[in-house]
Scaffold this active site. Structure first.
Site, short mmCIF file in Angstrom:
data_model
loop_
_atom_site.label_atom_id
_atom_site.label_comp_id
_atom_site.label_asym_id
_atom_site.label_seq_id
_atom_site.Cartn_x
_atom_site.Cartn_y
_atom_site.Cartn_z
CG ASP A 53 -1.88 1.19 1.22
OD1 ASP A 53 -2.69 1.31 0.28
OD2 ASP A 53 -1.80 2.02 2.15
CB SER B 245 -6.09 4.13 -1.01
OG SER B 245 -4.72 4.46 -1.09
CD GLN C 163 -3.95 1.76 -3.08
OE1 GLN C 163 -3.57 2.91 -2.85
NE2 GLN C 163 -3.60 0.74 -2.32
#
Length: 284
Positions: free
Chosen positions: A195, A219, A269
């Site tokens: 991430d 995100s 993502q």
């Protein structure tokens, strides 16, 4: 320590309590949701099954000072696969939702479409995430080392603002402490690492930066597929590309390799793109 962050306290009936963040800041690092939810899901499946994919949605920001409350819901256990849903909450509000799939390992021929690019060894790369972010913002930033993450930029964008940057972004990364020899823990740690910086490059093709003062990004979701085991406390190469931007969102793809070229994981993502200015900037 990172291992403590993903050590969960069972409270019965598929419920767990997870510790607060390692760092302080305005909102919880999304990788913490990924890691803690995955750790909870792992505790609910038999030892013969290993994670092969996960899909998660970031619903609300988390408070770094509070414990996280996790609930695991079994979806199905088949002969070869098991599926689990995990929710993370604080103050009785759901913050993150994850679905993870586990498989009894099987042997098949291997193929990798995109081999690891040629890059300098991690020992020769010294430009850190903290140095890059500080240079971009002109101010001291929250150190990634507080999250037990070490990131070294190989080719940080050097072009001036307004000039599109479309080259693949390359960086070495690892957990900056020695972890126990637990394959499950290393998968959790790799999810946690994935991430960090994954969605950051989505502004580069527009000649902009994630760190720009008038930009507000976050995100939205995270998907990940694991191809082989690796240690998260050893250097891994993160290869990042921007797939598309538009509609107020940007999509980034990441590939994670061991230093000897094995493809460990692929991740995607999507991030929200929003500015505090009257009009959205356009690419030059």
């Amino acid at each position: 320590m990172f291992a403590d962050l993903v050590t969960l306290e069972p409270v019965g009936d598929g419920r767990f309590t997870a510790p607060p963040a390692l760092e302080k800041g305005e909102r919880m690092f999304g990788g913490q949701f990924l890691g803690q939810c995955l750790a909870a899901a792992q505790l609910s499946v038999t030892a013969d099954r290993a994670l092969h994919s996960l899909h998660g949605y970031f619903l609300r920001p988390g408070d770094v000072d509070l414990d996280v409350h996790l609930v695991v819901t079994p979806i199905r256990d088949g002969r070869s696969f098991s599926w689990r849903e995990v929710t993370a909450a604080q103050r009785d509000k759901e913050l993150f939702r994850l679905i993870a799939s586990f498989q009894v390992p099987d042997d098949t021929p291997e193929y990798t479409r995109s081999p690891m690019p040629e890059v300098p060894a991690p020992e020769t790369v010294s430009y850190t995430y903290d140095e890059f972010s500080t240079a971009e913002t002109g101010a001291e930033v929250l150190s990634n080392t507080l999250r037990a993450i070490d990131i070294r930029y190989i080719n940080p964008p050097r072009a001036p603002r307004g000039e599109p940057v479309t080259e693949t972004q390359l960086m070495w990364m690892r957990i900056n402490e020695t972890l126990p020899d637990s394959p499950n823990l290393h998968q959790v740690a790799i999810a946690y690492l994935s991430d960090s910086t994954l969605v950051d490059p989505i502004l580069l093709p527009l000649g902009l930066r994630w760190q720009d003062r008038d930009f507000e990004g976050t995100s939205l979701d995270h998907a990940m597929w694991f191809h082989r085991a690796a240690r998260a406390d050893q250097w891994l190469l993160f290869v990042l590309d921007v797939e598309a931007t538009g509609g107020g969102r940007g999509l980034a793809r990441g590939r994670i390799y061991t230093r000897d070229g094995g493809l460990v994981a692929t991740c995607l993502q999507e991030g929200l793109m929003r500015w505090n200015t009257p009009s959205t900037p356009k690419a030059t």
